[in-house]
Design a protein around this motif. Structure first.
Motif, PDB file in Angstrom:
ATOM      1  N   ALA A 104       4.369   4.074   1.656  1.00  0.00           N
ATOM      2  CA  ALA A 104       3.854   3.002   1.383  1.00  0.00           C
ATOM      3  C   ALA A 104       5.856   2.317   0.922  1.00  0.00           C
ATOM      4  CB  ALA A 104       3.021   1.606   0.799  1.00  0.00           C
ATOM      5  N   LEU A 105       5.548   2.970  -0.383  1.00  0.00           N
ATOM      6  CA  LEU A 105       6.719   2.945  -0.841  1.00  0.00           C
ATOM      7  C   LEU A 105       8.257   3.441  -0.599  1.00  0.00           C
ATOM      8  CD1 LEU A 105       5.254   3.306  -4.500  1.00  0.00           C
ATOM      9  CD2 LEU A 105       6.425   0.954  -3.209  1.00  0.00           C
ATOM     10  N   SER A 106       7.620   4.352  -0.023  1.00  0.00           N
ATOM     11  CA  SER A 106       8.830   5.217   1.212  1.00  0.00           C
ATOM     12  C   SER A 106       9.418   4.676   2.487  1.00  0.00           C
ATOM     13  CB  SER A 106       8.508   6.693   1.443  1.00  0.00           C
ATOM     14  OG  SER A 106       8.088   7.255   0.148  1.00  0.00           O
ATOM     15  N   ALA A 107       8.355   3.718   2.487  1.00  0.00           N
ATOM     16  CA  ALA A 107       9.357   3.251   3.620  1.00  0.00           C
ATOM     17  C   ALA A 107      10.135   1.690   3.945  1.00  0.00           C
ATOM     18  CB  ALA A 107       8.028   2.306   4.768  1.00  0.00           C
ATOM     19  N   SER A 108      10.826   1.455   4.058  1.00  0.00           N
ATOM     20  CA  SER A 108      12.210   0.280   4.405  1.00  0.00           C
ATOM     21  C   SER A 108      11.758  -0.436   5.283  1.00  0.00           C
ATOM     22  CB  SER A 108      13.713   1.569   4.602  1.00  0.00           C
ATOM     23  OG  SER A 108      14.205   0.037   5.377  1.00  0.00           O
ATOM     24  N   PRO A 109      11.276  -2.108   5.052  1.00  0.00           N
ATOM     25  CA  PRO A 109      11.647  -2.073   3.562  1.00  0.00           C
ATOM     26  C   PRO A 109      10.290  -1.653   3.425  1.00  0.00           C
ATOM     27  CG  PRO A 109      10.503  -3.927   4.607  1.00  0.00           C
ATOM     28  CD  PRO A 109      11.441  -3.081   5.670  1.00  0.00           C
ATOM     29  N   ASP A 111       5.692  -1.134   1.850  1.00  0.00           N
ATOM     30  CA  ASP A 111       4.969  -2.196   2.038  1.00  0.00           C
ATOM     31  C   ASP A 111       4.480  -2.046   0.365  1.00  0.00           C
ATOM     32  OD1 ASP A 111       2.850  -3.782   2.348  1.00  0.00           O
ATOM     33  OD2 ASP A 111       2.676  -2.721   4.210  1.00  0.00           O
ATOM     34  N   LEU A 112       4.315  -3.137  -0.830  1.00  0.00           N
ATOM     35  CA  LEU A 112       3.566  -3.361  -1.720  1.00  0.00           C
ATOM     36  C   LEU A 112       2.461  -3.540  -1.646  1.00  0.00           C
ATOM     37  CD1 LEU A 112       6.863  -5.247  -3.421  1.00  0.00           C
ATOM     38  CD2 LEU A 112       6.071  -2.557  -3.174  1.00  0.00           C
ATOM     39  N   GLU A 113       1.884  -4.553  -1.036  1.00  0.00           N
ATOM     40  CA  GLU A 113       0.566  -4.683  -0.816  1.00  0.00           C
ATOM     41  C   GLU A 113       0.228  -2.976  -0.334  1.00  0.00           C
ATOM     42  OE1 GLU A 113      -1.773  -6.736  -2.116  1.00  0.00           O
ATOM     43  OE2 GLU A 113       0.782  -7.860  -2.423  1.00  0.00           O
ATOM     44  N   ALA A 114       0.422  -2.553   0.907  1.00  0.00           N
ATOM     45  CA  ALA A 114      -0.122  -1.248   1.201  1.00  0.00           C
ATOM     46  C   ALA A 114      -0.067  -0.168  -0.271  1.00  0.00           C
ATOM     47  CB  ALA A 114       0.307  -0.189   2.343  1.00  0.00           C
ATOM     48  N   ALA A 115       1.042  -0.685  -0.940  1.00  0.00           N
ATOM     49  CA  ALA A 115       1.071   0.902  -1.467  1.00  0.00           C
ATOM     50  C   ALA A 115      -0.055   0.422  -3.255  1.00  0.00           C
ATOM     51  CB  ALA A 115       2.353   0.593  -2.464  1.00  0.00           C
ATOM     52  N   ARG A 116      -0.261  -0.330  -3.575  1.00  0.00           N
ATOM     53  CA  ARG A 116      -0.868  -1.150  -4.309  1.00  0.00           C
ATOM     54  C   ARG A 116      -3.032  -0.693  -4.207  1.00  0.00           C
ATOM     55  NH1 ARG A 116       2.228  -5.485  -4.681  1.00  0.00           N
ATOM     56  NH2 ARG A 116       3.340  -6.037  -7.154  1.00  0.00           N
ATOM     57  N   ARG A 117      -3.087  -0.838  -3.208  1.00  0.00           N
ATOM     58  CA  ARG A 117      -3.807  -0.803  -2.881  1.00  0.00           C
ATOM     59  C   ARG A 117      -4.249   0.939  -2.360  1.00  0.00           C
ATOM     60  NH1 ARG A 117      -2.803  -4.618   2.000  1.00  0.00           N
ATOM     61  NH2 ARG A 117      -2.299  -2.652   3.525  1.00  0.00           N
ATOM     62  N   SER A 134       7.067  -0.325 -10.029  1.00  0.00           N
ATOM     63  CA  SER A 134       8.474  -0.438 -10.574  1.00  0.00           C
ATOM     64  C   SER A 134       9.471   0.617 -10.450  1.00  0.00           C
ATOM     65  CB  SER A 134       8.725  -1.121 -11.865  1.00  0.00           C
ATOM     66  OG  SER A 134       9.981  -1.190 -12.352  1.00  0.00           O
ATOM     67  N   MET A 135       8.488   1.952 -11.291  1.00  0.00           N
ATOM     68  CA  MET A 135       9.600   3.481 -11.543  1.00  0.00           C
ATOM     69  C   MET A 135       9.772   3.682 -10.366  1.00  0.00           C
ATOM     70  SD  MET A 135       8.674   6.255 -14.022  1.00  0.00           S
ATOM     71  CE  MET A 135       9.589   7.055 -14.662  1.00  0.00           C
ATOM     72  N   PHE A 136       9.344   3.740  -9.007  1.00  0.00           N
ATOM     73  CA  PHE A 136       9.174   4.783  -8.075  1.00  0.00           C
ATOM     74  C   PHE A 136      10.215   4.076  -6.760  1.00  0.00           C
ATOM     75  CE2 PHE A 136       9.061   5.974  -3.421  1.00  0.00           C
ATOM     76  CZ  PHE A 136       8.167   6.994  -3.621  1.00  0.00           C
ATOM     77  N   ARG A 137      10.697   2.653  -7.099  1.00  0.00           N
ATOM     78  CA  ARG A 137      11.335   1.941  -6.451  1.00  0.00           C
ATOM     79  C   ARG A 137      12.585   1.959  -7.536  1.00  0.00           C
ATOM     80  NH1 ARG A 137       9.974  -4.372  -4.914  1.00  0.00           N
ATOM     81  NH2 ARG A 137      12.330  -3.427  -3.709  1.00  0.00           N
ATOM     82  N   ARG A 138      12.375   1.663  -8.977  1.00  0.00           N
ATOM     83  CA  ARG A 138      14.072   2.169  -9.415  1.00  0.00           C
ATOM     84  C   ARG A 138      14.352   3.436  -9.601  1.00  0.00           C
ATOM     85  NH1 ARG A 138      12.858  -0.452 -15.185  1.00  0.00           N
ATOM     86  NH2 ARG A 138      11.383   0.607 -14.783  1.00  0.00           N
TER      87      ARG A 138
END
Length: 613
Positions: A104-109, A111-117, A134-138
């Motif tokens: 979910a975090l590697s997708a563009s854009p 998917d933050l909710e899927a990442a949290r789940r 936050s660390m993954f994205r930065r």
């Protein structure tokens, strides 16, 4: 001068206030900004370390769940129990949740909710989830972290392979085709995947540790650089402020000294008091005594301790401005002006003001007022004199002129000599009356001019009273009594002037005492001094008029409506003659009850008893 001083003080305050305001604004903005920057850097460093810790903790749960899944498959391969297979699916879901979060975090854009789940499924602490995201994205681009993410992706592929082996094993168990050889082959593949996943997990830990150490170094260096910059900026700013403050202090000191120089040479003096009304400053020399007091002792005293006058105290208590307030210190007069000072929040700070010596102006005004009063009194006396004399002089003059015309023209014939003799007697009496008036006027004028001398001689009080009785005669309409001490003393007095005192007093008593009244002439010796009292039961004098009757030509009634004739010189002349003898004259009177006049002679004029008497 005062406006000039005010302009100087205003410019000095403006010159010092504007740079100080700018400096304060810079300090108020710069230091909080630098502090916020330092706090932000520190907070970021803590967040990076905390996020790295969260990844390390997450890797531990990932690894633990994967190991438990492998053990579940081993038990299932031997027990063929569905519960063991269900336990495998439960344990393998933890790394599968981390896989879903990574995708979910590697997708563009992303998917933050899927990442949290996914991260919640991976049993990460809910408070760490935002930091992990936050660390993954930065830092996904950062090489140590990118390598760790690659290890994560590879391990996820191997976990997928482990899940596939578990499903194949489950299918053989369900179909009943799991023999010992097949079981051994499946378990060897599972153990190979477990070893590969463990190797990836170790590599992930190594890369995350490298990233954590590098991040820690970067954070430490970054904080060090920020602190060094803050220190350098603070030192530079402090030096600048110090230099500016020194320049402002020098400028302010110069302005204050200039103001003090002006204040010291000015004709006015300046004062200041605090919120408790204690005097904090006076621009007078400590020993000048300009206020009639030691200036050094006035400082730090309350203003109401040295200020006289209800008006001044009330104005200061009300904290109102005042101007030209006249105060008197001993024999010195000052005009005081003051203005209250208040803080921005309305707090009373005290008073500032100026004082001016107005003694000369006050004395001049007082002398001018007294001169005007004397001129008014003289003019009033002149009017009184003319009013009184117009009657007292015209009456005998009319008689003199009328009777003399009758005698000159022989209007009753040449043979009426006895009647003409009576008219001649009337002319003589009128002339004597005029002479008496003129003598009284001249005597009083000579006394006021200081040209009258007392010719002392030793006379018996008995002799003086006898002479007075002869001069005044008897009072036909009132009882007249004379009372002497048992042993009348001898006196050292001017006989003619002393008799004139008593004759004037008795004449007034006779004139103003109605029929059936009483008049008394008494004398007594008290403590060696002689008191002579003339008491009557006449019309009396009101207290408000007592002062008037002792002034020349002063009378209670109007000159045009009075019922009794007289010039008003009797009492003033008697008082003046008594004072010439060193004595005094006092009046006590009640309207419609009578008047008592007391003449006192000092003891040195009383010589003792009259032995001849």
């Amino acid at each position: 001068m005062r406006n000039f001083l005010r302009d100087v003080a205003t410019r000095a305050r403006a010159a010092s206030a504007s740079p100080k305001a700018r400096s304060f604004a810079v300090v108020a903005v710069m230091f909080p900004a630098l502090l916020l920057l330092s706090l932000a850097a520190s907070w970021q460093a803590v967040e990076i370390v905390n996020e790295t810790r969260a990844y390390a903790v997450g890797e531990g749960r990932y690894s633990k769940a994967q190991k438990m899944a492998v053990l579940d498959l081993h038990r299932y391969a031997h027990s063929e129990s569905q519960s063991d297979y269900d336990a495998f699916l439960t344990d393998i879901a933890v790394p599968r949740g981390d896989r879903a979060a990574r995708l979910a975090l590697s997708a563009s854009p992303p998917d933050l909710e899927a990442a949290r789940r996914g991260l919640l499924q991976g049993q990460n602490h809910p408070r760490d989830i935002d930091g992990l995201i936050s660390m993954f994205r930065r830092f996904y681009w950062w090489k140590p972290f990118a390598a760790a993410v690659e290890d994560w992706r590879t391990a996820d592929m191997q976990v997928d392979a482990l899940l596939a082996e578990g499903k194949r094993l489950h299918a053989r168990v369900v179909q009943g085709r799991l023999d010992d050889a097949t079981r051994m082959r499946v378990l060897r593949r599972i153990e190979a995947l477990d070893a590969a996943i463990t190797d990836r997990e170790n590599t992930f830990s190594t890369h995350m540790g490298e990233a954590s150490r590098l991040a820690t170094r970067l954070v430490v260096w970054g904080l060090g650089i920020v602190i060094a910059l803050l220190w350098a900026m603070g030192i530079a700013f402090a030096v600048r402020l110090l230099r500016r403050q020194l320049a402002l202090d020098a400028q302010l000191s110069s302005s204050e000294q200039r103001f003090r120089d002006y204040a010291e040479v000015a004709s006015d003096w300046y004062w200041e008091c605090g919120p408790d009304n204690r005097i904090a400053y006076l621009s007078l020399d400590s020993g000048s005594g300009a206020l009639g007091l030691d200036v050094g002792r006035i400082l730090h005293r309350r203003a109401d301790d040295v200020t006289r006058g209800d008006e001044a105290l009330a104005t200061i208590a009300a904290r109102k401005p005042f101007r030209g307030l006249c105060l008197r210190f001993n024999d010195t007069y000052y005009a005081i002006s003051g203005k209250p000072r208040f803080a921005a929040d309305g707090t009373f700070l005290g008073y500032r003001g100026v004082g001016t010596d107005i003694t000369a102006q006050t004395n001049d005004a007082k002398a001018l007022r007294e001169a005007k009063e004397r001129a008014d009194a003289a003019n009033h006396a002149k009017s009184e004199f003319l009013a009184n004399m117009s009657h007292e002089l015209r009456t005998p003059l009319n008689a003199i002129l009328g009777f003399s015309d009758i005698i000159r023209e022989r209007m009753f014939g040449p043979e009426v000599s006895e009647r003409y003799a009576d008219y001649a007697g009337d002319i003589h009496n009128s002339g004597a009356h005029l002479l008496a008036i003129i003598n009284d006027i001249l005597d009083l004028s000579k006394i006021e001019a200081g040209q009258t001398n007392v010719r002392d001689e030793e006379l018996s009080l008995q002799t003086l009273f006898d002479e007075v009785r002869i001069l005044v005669g008897a009072c036909p309409h009132a009882d007249f009594r004379v009372t002497l001490p048992e042993q009348p003393p001898r006196l050292r007095v001017d006989g003619r002037k002393f008799c004139q005192i008593l004759v004037n007093l008795l004449s007034n008593a006779f004139k103003f005492t109605p029929a059936g009244g009483s008049i008394a002439l008494e004398a007594r010796v008290e403590s060696g001094a002689l008191s002579i009292v003339v008491r009557d039961t006449g019309i009396g004098i009101a207290k408000r008029d007592l002062e008037n009757v002792l002034t020349p030509f002063g009378q209670v009634e109007s000159a045009f409506s009075r019922r009794h004739h007289g010039t008003g010189l009797g009492l003033p002349l008697a008082k003046a003659l008594a004072e010439l003898h060193g004595g005094s004259l006092a009046i006590d009177s009640v309207v419609h009850h009578g008047t008592t006049v007391t003449v006192r002679l000092p003891a040195w004029r009383v010589l003792g008893q009259d032995l001849a008497a």
